[in-house]
Every structure is written in C-alpha cells, then in structure tokens.
Write an enzyme that holds these catalytic residues in place. Structure first.
Site, PDB file in Angstrom:
ATOM      1  CG  MET A  44      41.612  41.794  37.139  1.00 42.94           C
ATOM      2  SD  MET A  44      43.339  42.384  37.030  1.00 42.94           S
ATOM      3  CE  MET A  44      43.689  41.998  35.318  1.00 42.94           C
ATOM      4  CG  ASP A  46      39.032  36.081  42.800  1.00 42.85           C
ATOM      5  OD1 ASP A  46      38.989  37.245  43.206  1.00 42.85           O
ATOM      6  OD2 ASP A  46      38.416  35.150  43.344  1.00 42.85           O
ATOM      7  CD  GLN A  64      36.216  34.953  38.261  1.00 35.20           C
ATOM      8  OE1 GLN A  64      35.098  34.908  38.718  1.00 35.20           O
ATOM      9  NE2 GLN A  64      36.615  34.127  37.308  1.00 35.20           N
ATOM     10  CB  SER A 107      37.943  31.584  40.926  1.00 32.44           C
ATOM     11  OG  SER A 107      37.966  32.987  41.035  1.00 32.44           O
ATOM     12  NE  ARG A 175      32.762  31.810  46.133  1.00 34.56           N
ATOM     13  CZ  ARG A 175      31.774  31.905  47.018  1.00 34.56           C
ATOM     14  NH1 ARG A 175      30.675  31.175  46.881  1.00 34.56           N
ATOM     15  NH2 ARG A 175      31.871  32.747  48.048  1.00 34.56           N
ATOM     16  CD  GLU A 228      35.441  34.088  48.163  1.00 36.20           C
ATOM     17  OE1 GLU A 228      34.373  34.069  47.535  1.00 36.20           O
ATOM     18  OE2 GLU A 228      36.177  35.094  48.240  1.00 36.20           O
TER      19      GLU A 228
END
Length: 563
Positions: A44, A46, A64, A107, A175, A228
């Site tokens: 696992m 984000d 994720q 994500s 992203r 991010e």
C-alpha cells in the site's frame, strides 16, 4: 474478486494470478495495527479517492496497491476499503485496474456528481452515489489524467471511453489530480502536479471532462526533488482571529481622498497542500501547506512561508475526503516514508494509513510575540467499537530524580495504548549545564528492553521520539530509519515568566505512534517495530533534574477492538 464489471474499464485489463506473498518475517504479522488501515496482504502507498456515501452512510478510502508483492511494483491498482466509523475498516476488491502489466492506476481523487454535470448517469443512479474518479494513468511513455465513473456506489468503475485521457501534456511527470466543487464559480476545480517543474497546475471544468488551464502555483515552500499530491480546501477562520483584520480601501482623485471604505475581514481561508519527496525537513517524504485565498482561478498565499502538516517521519501524500456529512474537512495520510518503506519488517502486508484527522484553523503562538494561522489536527476515533483496560492516572506531583511514575498496564490487551500527559517546566530550576529532561517510556510487556521513549528537553523546549530500542534488526541496520525524531514545540500556556505548560496526546497502535501536541497544534507520526507480539505493557515517567517538572495530569490505558 469482482472482476467482471471492473474489467469493463479496459478490455485488456488483467490482474496477475494471486501469488502467495512470501512470509519473510514470520511473527511480525502479529504486529499489524488494529485501527490504522492496512491491506490484508500486499503493498500500500498513497491514499486516493476519499469520499463519503451519504446514501449508505459509508466512508470510502482507495489507495495505491500492489496485491502481488509487499513492495511497490507494476501493475499498480486502486485498492479499496470502507468504514462506518472511520476507525475500523472493511477491505474490498480492487476498484481500478490498469490495462497492462507495465502500467499503473496512479493517484487521484473522487467526487460525487450529484447534478450529473458529466452526463454519465441516468435517473437509476441515486444522486448521492454518482461517483466520478479522476486519476493518473501511468505508462513508460506518459502520465495522463483519466476519468472513470461508478453506478454501484464506488465498488466498480467504467472508463470514459469517449474522452480519455481528459488531460495530456505529453509528459512523464504529470500526476495526482485532486478535484473539488468550487461554489463561488460553480465549476469543478482540479489541481495536478507538474512534478519536476515544481508546479501545481489549476484547471476548471463545467462537466469533469473538458478542462481549462487557469494558472500554475510554482516554486513555493520546500521544493525537495519534486512536488506531488496537491489539494485545496477551504477552512473557516477561528472566531476573534487577530491575524486577519478589516481592510480599508481608499480612493483618491487628484490627490484628494474621495472614498474611505471598510471591508469586512475574511471569514475563511484556503489551505493548499503539496507533498514533496525526497527533501523533507525530516528527510525523505512529507506534506506541506500554505494558507491564503483562492478565487476560482488563482491561489495567492497570505505569506511566503510554508508549514508542515505532520512533523514526523511517516506521514505523506495526505488527501482530504469529499462530501463529509457535516461539511468539515477530514483527511488521511500514508504512514510511511519512501526512504525505507520497502524494507519495514511486516508481512504479508506492507504500510498503513494514519488515523483519520479533522482539520481546523487556529491562531498558533509561533513565539511569544507573534501568532500565525495554523492547521490544527484532531484524531477521529470511535470509542464505541473499543474495549478499555484500567485507566491509570497521576496528578499534581513534582518529579525528582529519586522518584518516578510506574504502571504495569492491564493484561490481555493487544497493543493499542492511549495516553494524555500535561506537565509544567520551571526554567529557574536548572542551569545551562544541566540537561533538564523528562522521559515517558512505553515498554514491551514480554521484553522491557524494547521500548518507545517520548522525551522533553526543557533546555531546548523540544520533544523527541526515540524508537531505536528494539531487537528488530531493521531498526538498527537501515540508516534512513532515523531512530530519534525531534519536534520543536511552543508551550500550551505561559503560566509565569519561568513556568511553561505542555500537553501531548498519544496513541500507539502496535507499530505506529501518533503524537498530538497542545491539542493538535503540531503532530508527529512515526512507525516503530518491536518483535512480534511484544506489545506495550508498561509505562514509566522519569526526570533527569530535580525540581523542574510537575506532572499536572497523566492518564494511560490499553484498548482493544470489541469482538
């Protein structure tokens, strides 16, 4: 798995054959957290697509997910879990699947399109469950933004075949779209990272499928290696705030004042979240935020300063929930750090989420002269799903080096401990050569040489967390797993010129410790690792200098899930 309807996303989509996850650490499986979301198995990272289903009164978290290994790898999916109480979680089948083994569903976010602006839904779908996901499709050649929608309450998704990708900049570093509805402009707003340009692009749309670029927020705060996981949320200002005052607009004509208009102070502010990795102030990955104003096209920070939402080593990629029932802002973060996330000693899963937190704005006393707007974090725990051991308490006592607090906590509980500690420090009782320290030790029940230490140094006016006292080899062998993490902290109260008061709430859940200082003005989240089954069973408070510290209140108890 519910693959038939999910596979309508992409005809070529397949999930790898369920491969057994190799158990490397054996008994470390016993240390899986009780009230922090983890996958049943696999990797696992984000959190994605957080939203509340008002019809079913159900909270959804996606993340994720690599179900075929305990390290990050392609193909990468959206895992899925739900909760009625934001404390205990039910795992579900994967929800979004990439079309090829060398690609990933990266994500993104989810909104509820109640008014069907997208045109995806018929009257058959309840408006409260018109779920639209906006996510990054990653291939070796590009990162583009895709839209998918669900008609079954967010368990399976259909790809928007006619228009994907809805955003494509011919880039491999584009992203993490986060979408929300902006009431003032009556448009959907999307923030997305142009990661290695240090830019967050802001787009608007009337329908979730056609997007107009409005502006870029760029090169602010900590840059690190890349930006991010951006996000924008609106928070009400605290009442009687002194950091925002009325504005006077003066109009002149030929040098003569002709108008003097007073404009009411703001009633709310916007917080802009940006995660960075690597390059955080504690090393590795973390999430920062800015406070300012957003007009539907541009975000303007009040000041050029930034702040960090969590001062620990293990809190990243924070995302907020869409559509919370009370209108408040709830969030969750990935409780790990890219510096060492692939090596932590857990199996058959790896990584967990933080507790859900409620955000609010407060005036924070940054130093004795200045207050700033700060995000306060309050942990969300449903105590109705928990059983409790004995509540141990200690009040109004001055500790000396020949005295201490010691409790053997109740037996037959399994690794979930909660405590509150309030104390004062007297600066007139120590000199510059003294280390005026207070330490709370949380020791393992089976092996007391394994312990967590929460310390406070009055000379530095700072807390520290020592997570290095364990027999687990990873802790001493991995150079990035910093065994001591500090938190500079302002007092909760200046009692006198010499005496200051401090407050900390903590919750330790088998292998993750969350600390909330001064009612959540600052937070520090850090993972820790004891040998399997050696749960915290003893608490000790000790001091290094006489006459400095008075314990106003200390309470500690063990908890466990109800059957």
């Amino acid at each position: 798995m519910k693959l038939l309807s999910v596979l309508s996303l992409f005809a070529a989509a397949t999930i790898s054959a369920a491969t057994p996850i190799e158990l490397i650490y054996g008994n470390e499986t016993l240390n899986r957290p009780l009230i922090h979301l983890t996958p049943n198995y696999g990797w696992m990272n984000d959190p994605n697509g957080l939203w509340y289903d008002a019809k079913e009164e159900l909270w959804h978290v996606y993340y994720q997910y690599n179900p075929n290994d305990t390290v990050w790898g392609l193909p990468l999916y959206w895992g899925h879990a739900t909760s009625k109480n934001l404390t205990t979680w039910t795992q579900h089948d994967v929800s979004i699947i990439p079309p090829a083994d060398d690609s990933g569903a990266y994500s993104g976010s989810i909104v509820v399109d109640q008014n069907n602006t997208s045109g995806f839904f018929t009257n058959v779908t309840d408006p409260r469950q018109r779920v639209v996901a906006i996510w990054t499709y990653n291939t070796p050649e590009s990162e583009t933004q895709y839209v998918s929608y669900s008609t079954d309450g967010g368990f399976t998704f259909t790809n928007y075949d006619q228009g994907n990708p809805v955003l494509d900049l011919n880039s491999t570093q584009f992203r993490d779209p986060k979408v929300f509805w902006h009431e003032e402009s009556q448009k959907w707003i999307l923030t997305v990272a142009k990661t290695q340009q240090f830019k967050i692009a802001i787009y608007s749309s009337p329908n979730l499928t056609t997007w107009t670029h409005e502006s870029d927020f760029e090169r602010e705060g900590y840059l690190g290696y890349q930006y991010e996981c951006p996000g924008l949320v609106k928070l009400p200002l605290p009442q009687n705030t002194t950091t925002t005052t009325e504005e006077t607009i003066q109009t002149y004509s030929n040098g003569t004042l002709v108008s003097n208009t007073s404009v009411a102070a703001d009633t709310d502010k916007w917080a802009f979240f940006i995660s960075i990795n690597p390059g955080s102030i504690q090393g590795g990955s973390s999430t920062q935020y800015f406070i300012g104003d957003f007009n539907g096209t541009h975000f303007v920070p009040d000041y050029p300063n930034t702040n960090v939402i969590d001062l620990g080593k293990d809190y990243y990629a924070m995302q907020t929930f869409f559509n919370s029932p009370d209108g408040d802002i709830y969030s969750i973060g990935w409780a790990s750090n890219w510096q060492y996330s692939a090596y932590v000693p857990t199996d058959p899963w790896r990584s967990s989420m933080s507790l859900v937190r409620k955000f609010s704005l407060e005036e924070f006393q940054a130093n004795p002269e200045t207050k700033i707007l700060n995000i306060k974090s309050t942990p969300v725990i449903d105590y109705d799903v928990l059983n409790f051991g004995e509540n141990f308490t200690y009040h109004n006592e001055t500790l000396n080096t020949n005295s201490s607090v010691h409790y053997d906590l109740a037996k037959n509980f399994d690794g979930l401990v909660e405590f509150n500690l309030t104390f004062t420090a007297n600066s007139s009782a120590y000199g510059n050569h003294d280390f005026a320290g207070l330490s709370l030790y949380l020791r393992g029940d089976q092996d007391k040489n394994e312990y967590l230490r929460l310390g406070f140094g009055a000379n530095a006016a700072a807390f520290y967390i020592d997570r290095g006292n364990t027999a687990v080899p990873f802790v001493s062998e991995n150079p990035f797993f910093t065994d001591k993490v500090s938190v500079n902290n302002q007092p909760s109260e200046y009692v006198t010129n010499e005496i200051t008061k401090y407050k900390v709430y903590g919750i330790a859940d088998r292998n993750i410790l969350e600390l909330y200082f001064n009612d959540g003005s600052q937070v520090s989240t850090n993972t820790y690792f004891f040998t399997g089954g050696n749960f915290i069973g003893q608490a000790d408070i000790e001091v290094a200098t006489d006459g400095v510290f008075e314990i106003e209140d200390f309470q500690i108890r063990q908890m466990t899930l109800k059957l």
